[in-house]
Motif scaffolding. Structure first.
Motif, PDB file in Angstrom:
ATOM      1  N   UNK A 179      88.574  75.972  69.881  1.00  0.00           N
ATOM      2  CA  UNK A 179      88.570  77.030  69.080  1.00  0.00           C
ATOM      3  C   UNK A 179      89.333  78.242  69.976  1.00  0.00           C
ATOM      4  N   UNK A 180      90.165  78.446  70.853  1.00  0.00           N
ATOM      5  CA  UNK A 180      91.562  78.688  71.503  1.00  0.00           C
ATOM      6  C   UNK A 180      92.847  78.326  71.467  1.00  0.00           C
ATOM      7  N   UNK A 181      92.847  77.489  69.566  1.00  0.00           N
ATOM      8  CA  UNK A 181      94.655  77.708  68.984  1.00  0.00           C
ATOM      9  C   UNK A 181      94.075  77.963  68.391  1.00  0.00           C
ATOM     10  N   UNK A 182      94.991  78.260  67.546  1.00  0.00           N
ATOM     11  CA  UNK A 182      95.462  79.236  66.317  1.00  0.00           C
ATOM     12  C   UNK A 182      96.205  77.976  65.351  1.00  0.00           C
ATOM     13  N   UNK A 183      95.264  78.100  64.182  1.00  0.00           N
ATOM     14  CA  UNK A 183      96.181  76.841  63.487  1.00  0.00           C
ATOM     15  C   UNK A 183      97.507  77.049  63.059  1.00  0.00           C
ATOM     16  N   UNK A 184      98.731  77.374  63.917  1.00  0.00           N
ATOM     17  CA  UNK A 184      99.536  77.840  63.414  1.00  0.00           C
ATOM     18  C   UNK A 184     100.328  76.248  63.954  1.00  0.00           C
ATOM     19  N   UNK A 185     100.323  75.625  65.046  1.00  0.00           N
ATOM     20  CA  UNK A 185     100.411  74.982  65.044  1.00  0.00           C
ATOM     21  C   UNK A 185      99.813  73.272  64.055  1.00  0.00           C
TER      22      UNK A 185
END
Length: 245
Positions: A179-185
């Motif tokens: 929950x601290x990594x955006x879906x951009x990866x």
């Protein structure tokens, strides 16, 4: 729990078994974690995703045994159809936007991870450029609003897309979602996954599929804002390549 047991995978982090039971009960997956943190991470991922995203169903969890009982999905997705790239983009977008539909205890549990909360907190230790990270969060606030929990980091690969008997395509293995990594990866990973499955799409096509899929779930990305967010994410995380996106 009755039924014939077969080993699906055995790693030092977790062991996964299939519990084969006759109808009407049907088969289940028993997953045993070796690491309490990994178990906690997977159960946390199911809090916002269960019921709101196309993932394997969670039937039960055991905190003392670090175990989960999951839906058994042995049938791989059929990648041959021309619509499969759009289907995958839609499934990924469903995970990325799942937090927009949270209610009750799940919403309370995730309140500390919303865009608004992250914008008011120090950048995580893994961020190389806090200023660029702020740009990523601002872009997400513009696209989704401040209440989004930016879920991301799916373990995307063709074999992790499975099919229910009714044909519905679902994603496996959400233990890596954070929950601290955006879906951009995950968006950066999409072209490679599609290529592995035999679909050659250009960067603009991939971005267009993702924009359409997220727009259907309330987002307001544009081609320009999405590309700017990707560049900022690369700077913030130290990512060396955006694979042409």
């Amino acid at each position: 729990m009755n039924g014939r047991i077969g080993v699906l995978s055995a790693r030092y982090t977790a062991a996964v078994f299939a519990v084969h039971r006759p109808p009407p009960e049907g088969s289940l997956v028993l997953k045993l974690h070796a690491d309490p943190a990994a178990y906690a991470g997977e159960t946390l991922a199911y809090a916002p995703l269960a019921g709101t995203a196309p993932i394997a169903r969670l039937y039960a969890e055991g905190e003392e045994s670090l175990s989960l009982l999951l839906e058994y999905l042995p049938e791989p997705a059929d990648w041959s159809g021309p619509r499969m790239p759009a289907v995958l983009a839609e499934r990924v977008a469903a995970v990325h936007t799942a937090s927009l539909w949270l209610t009750g205890e799940a919403a309370e549990a995730m309140a500390g991870f919303t865009i608004a909360a992250l914008q008011g907190a120090p950048a995580p230790a893994w961020i190389a450029d806090p200023g660029a990270y702020g740009e990523v969060l601002a872009a997400h606030a513009d696209a989704y609003g401040p209440d989004l929990v930016p879920l991301g980091h799916l373990d995307l690969k063709p074999e992790h897309l499975r099919q229910r008997p009714d044909g519905e395509v679902v994603l496996l293995d959400v233990e890596s979602v954070r929950p601290d990594v955006t879906g951009l990866i995950d968006l950066v990973t999409l072209p490679a996954v599609l290529r592995q499955a035999g679909h050659e799409l250009g960067p603009d096509q991939v971005l267009g599929l993702y924009r359409d899929a997220t727009a259907a779930r309330g987002a307001s990305w544009t081609a320009g804002s999405l590309k700017s967010a990707l560049r900022a994410y690369a700077a913030a995380s130290g990512l060396e390549s955006l694979h042409g996106l």
